[in-house]
Design a protein around this motif. Structure first.
Motif, PDB file in Angstrom:
ATOM      1  N   MET A 180       0.832  -1.206   0.000  1.00  0.00           N
ATOM      2  CA  MET A 180       0.000   0.000   0.000  1.00  0.00           C
ATOM      3  C   MET A 180       0.868   1.260   0.000  1.00  0.00           C
ATOM      4  O   MET A 180       0.582   2.223  -0.715  1.00  0.00           O
ATOM      5  N   SER A 181       1.940   1.237   0.763  1.00  0.00           N
ATOM      6  CA  SER A 181       2.840   2.383   0.844  1.00  0.00           C
ATOM      7  C   SER A 181       3.609   2.581  -0.459  1.00  0.00           C
ATOM      8  O   SER A 181       3.663   3.686  -1.013  1.00  0.00           O
ATOM      9  N   GLN A 182       4.214   1.508  -0.961  1.00  0.00           N
ATOM     10  CA  GLN A 182       5.058   1.615  -2.151  1.00  0.00           C
ATOM     11  C   GLN A 182       4.256   1.900  -3.414  1.00  0.00           C
ATOM     12  O   GLN A 182       4.719   2.619  -4.284  1.00  0.00           O
ATOM     13  N   LYS A 183       3.062   1.329  -3.521  1.00  0.00           N
ATOM     14  CA  LYS A 183       2.297   1.581  -4.748  1.00  0.00           C
ATOM     15  C   LYS A 183       1.906   3.052  -4.849  1.00  0.00           C
ATOM     16  O   LYS A 183       1.877   3.606  -5.937  1.00  0.00           O
ATOM     17  N   ALA A 184       1.660   3.680  -3.710  1.00  0.00           N
ATOM     18  CA  ALA A 184       1.361   5.114  -3.726  1.00  0.00           C
ATOM     19  C   ALA A 184       2.606   5.918  -4.102  1.00  0.00           C
ATOM     20  O   ALA A 184       2.540   6.817  -4.949  1.00  0.00           O
ATOM     21  N   LYS A 185       3.744   5.568  -3.495  1.00  0.00           N
ATOM     22  CA  LYS A 185       4.991   6.289  -3.787  1.00  0.00           C
ATOM     23  C   LYS A 185       5.421   6.120  -5.235  1.00  0.00           C
ATOM     24  O   LYS A 185       5.901   7.057  -5.871  1.00  0.00           O
ATOM     25  N   MET A 186       5.260   4.886  -5.752  1.00  0.00           N
ATOM     26  CA  MET A 186       5.729   4.578  -7.099  1.00  0.00           C
ATOM     27  C   MET A 186       4.645   4.752  -8.161  1.00  0.00           C
ATOM     28  O   MET A 186       4.906   4.546  -9.340  1.00  0.00           O
ATOM     29  N   GLN A 187       3.456   5.106  -7.725  1.00  0.00           N
ATOM     30  CA  GLN A 187       2.302   5.275  -8.613  1.00  0.00           C
ATOM     31  C   GLN A 187       2.078   4.027  -9.476  1.00  0.00           C
ATOM     32  O   GLN A 187       1.962   4.092 -10.701  1.00  0.00           O
ATOM     33  N   LEU A 188       2.021   2.881  -8.786  1.00  0.00           N
ATOM     34  CA  LEU A 188       1.802   1.595  -9.440  1.00  0.00           C
ATOM     35  C   LEU A 188       0.363   1.150  -9.264  1.00  0.00           C
ATOM     36  O   LEU A 188      -0.258   1.446  -8.248  1.00  0.00           O
ATOM     37  N   THR A 189      -0.135   0.418 -10.223  1.00  0.00           N
ATOM     38  CA  THR A 189      -1.445  -0.204 -10.078  1.00  0.00           C
ATOM     39  C   THR A 189      -1.258  -1.702  -9.884  1.00  0.00           C
ATOM     40  O   THR A 189      -0.188  -2.251 -10.174  1.00  0.00           O
ATOM     41  N   GLN A 190      -2.300  -2.342  -9.407  1.00  0.00           N
ATOM     42  CA  GLN A 190      -2.259  -3.789  -9.232  1.00  0.00           C
ATOM     43  C   GLN A 190      -2.048  -4.479 -10.577  1.00  0.00           C
ATOM     44  O   GLN A 190      -1.330  -5.463 -10.676  1.00  0.00           O
ATOM     45  N   MET A 191      -2.622  -3.937 -11.612  1.00  0.00           N
ATOM     46  CA  MET A 191      -2.470  -4.513 -12.947  1.00  0.00           C
ATOM     47  C   MET A 191      -1.007  -4.437 -13.407  1.00  0.00           C
ATOM     48  O   MET A 191      -0.461  -5.393 -13.954  1.00  0.00           O
ATOM     49  N   GLU A 192      -0.364  -3.290 -13.162  1.00  0.00           N
ATOM     50  CA  GLU A 192       1.028  -3.125 -13.575  1.00  0.00           C
ATOM     51  C   GLU A 192       1.956  -4.077 -12.827  1.00  0.00           C
ATOM     52  O   GLU A 192       2.817  -4.707 -13.434  1.00  0.00           O
ATOM     53  N   ILE A 193       1.799  -4.179 -11.503  1.00  0.00           N
ATOM     54  CA  ILE A 193       2.684  -5.046 -10.732  1.00  0.00           C
ATOM     55  C   ILE A 193       2.439  -6.510 -11.087  1.00  0.00           C
ATOM     56  O   ILE A 193       3.375  -7.296 -11.158  1.00  0.00           O
ATOM     57  N   SER A 194       1.180  -6.864 -11.342  1.00  0.00           N
ATOM     58  CA  SER A 194       0.855  -8.239 -11.735  1.00  0.00           C
ATOM     59  C   SER A 194       1.584  -8.603 -13.017  1.00  0.00           C
ATOM     60  O   SER A 194       2.181  -9.674 -13.127  1.00  0.00           O
ATOM     61  N   ARG A 195       1.533  -7.701 -13.986  1.00  0.00           N
ATOM     62  CA  ARG A 195       2.187  -7.936 -15.274  1.00  0.00           C
ATOM     63  C   ARG A 195       3.707  -8.085 -15.090  1.00  0.00           C
ATOM     64  O   ARG A 195       4.314  -8.982 -15.661  1.00  0.00           O
ATOM     65  N   CYS A 196       4.298  -7.239 -14.254  1.00  0.00           N
ATOM     66  CA  CYS A 196       5.740  -7.312 -13.995  1.00  0.00           C
ATOM     67  C   CYS A 196       6.127  -8.655 -13.354  1.00  0.00           C
ATOM     68  O   CYS A 196       7.238  -9.138 -13.563  1.00  0.00           O
ATOM     69  N   LEU A 197       5.222  -9.213 -12.577  1.00  0.00           N
ATOM     70  CA  LEU A 197       5.494 -10.470 -11.887  1.00  0.00           C
ATOM     71  C   LEU A 197       5.106 -11.692 -12.716  1.00  0.00           C
ATOM     72  O   LEU A 197       5.292 -12.821 -12.290  1.00  0.00           O
ATOM     73  N   GLY A 198       4.537 -11.460 -13.896  1.00  0.00           N
ATOM     74  CA  GLY A 198       4.123 -12.569 -14.752  1.00  0.00           C
ATOM     75  C   GLY A 198       2.880 -13.278 -14.231  1.00  0.00           C
ATOM     76  O   GLY A 198       2.695 -14.475 -14.461  1.00  0.00           O
ATOM     77  N   LEU A 199       2.029 -12.529 -13.532  1.00  0.00           N
ATOM     78  CA  LEU A 199       0.800 -13.087 -12.967  1.00  0.00           C
ATOM     79  C   LEU A 199      -0.405 -12.369 -13.549  1.00  0.00           C
ATOM     80  O   LEU A 199      -0.284 -11.259 -14.053  1.00  0.00           O
ATOM     81  N   THR A 200      -1.560 -13.006 -13.424  1.00  0.00           N
ATOM     82  CA  THR A 200      -2.782 -12.285 -13.741  1.00  0.00           C
ATOM     83  C   THR A 200      -3.130 -11.432 -12.530  1.00  0.00           C
ATOM     84  O   THR A 200      -2.636 -11.676 -11.420  1.00  0.00           O
ATOM     85  N   GLN A 201      -4.003 -10.474 -12.727  1.00  0.00           N
ATOM     86  CA  GLN A 201      -4.425  -9.616 -11.624  1.00  0.00           C
ATOM     87  C   GLN A 201      -5.142 -10.458 -10.565  1.00  0.00           C
ATOM     88  O   GLN A 201      -4.981 -10.225  -9.368  1.00  0.00           O
ATOM     89  N   LEU A 202      -5.887 -11.459 -11.000  1.00  0.00           N
ATOM     90  CA  LEU A 202      -6.598 -12.335 -10.069  1.00  0.00           C
ATOM     91  C   LEU A 202      -5.619 -13.164  -9.233  1.00  0.00           C
ATOM     92  O   LEU A 202      -5.796 -13.292  -8.008  1.00  0.00           O
ATOM     93  N   GLU A 203      -4.570 -13.699  -9.870  1.00  0.00           N
ATOM     94  CA  GLU A 203      -3.567 -14.476  -9.130  1.00  0.00           C
ATOM     95  C   GLU A 203      -2.878 -13.602  -8.082  1.00  0.00           C
ATOM     96  O   GLU A 203      -2.690 -14.020  -6.939  1.00  0.00           O
ATOM     97  N   PHE A 204      -2.503 -12.401  -8.476  1.00  0.00           N
ATOM     98  CA  PHE A 204      -1.855 -11.472  -7.551  1.00  0.00           C
ATOM     99  C   PHE A 204      -2.785 -11.159  -6.374  1.00  0.00           C
ATOM    100  O   PHE A 204      -2.377 -11.194  -5.214  1.00  0.00           O
TER     101      PHE A 204
END
Length: 115
Positions: free
Chosen positions: A16-40
């Motif tokens: 929660m802290s880092q996504k605000a600082k880095m302006q990341l979305t759940q969709m973006e981090i999921s993609r970076c991790l090679g996961l679907t948004q649902l898996e994440f």
């Protein structure tokens, strides 16, 4: 290595802290991790197993060291008093030309390919 519910709660707070600082979305981090948004989402809600590999990959994307804030990993580091092997996966937008290792740094030279 089994991670605990306490580890998950702390990891959720870091997210929660880092996504605000880095302006990341759940969709973006999921993609970076090679996961679907649902898996994440299932992992972060405790509905799927929280693995050490996921934690390492996730924290790498967030630019944080999980061995400094997750109780299980802090304990592991202290108990074992031995090196902990961490694997980092890097994807480049092109063709790798050369890889060099200098002390604790890996240099990757690649030819950029615009897709």
């Amino acid at each position: 290595m089994e991670l605990t519910h306490e580890d998950l709660c702390i990891l959720q707070n870091v997210w929660m802290s880092q996504k605000a600082k880095m302006q990341l979305t759940q969709m973006e981090i999921s993609r970076c991790l090679g996961l679907t948004q649902l898996e994440f989402s299932k992992i972060m809600k405790g509905k799927s197993e929280l693995t050490l590999q996921f934690v390492q990959d996730f924290c790498h994307q967030l630019h944080v060291d999980p061995y400094t804030f997750l109780p299980s990993l802090i304990s592991l580091r202290k108990e074992n008093n031995r090196p902990i092997i961490i694997t980092t996966k890097v994807e480049v937008a092109g063709e790798i030309q050369n890889v060099q290792v200098e002390n604790n740094q890996v240099l990757i030279q690649y030819q950029y390919i615009d897709k």
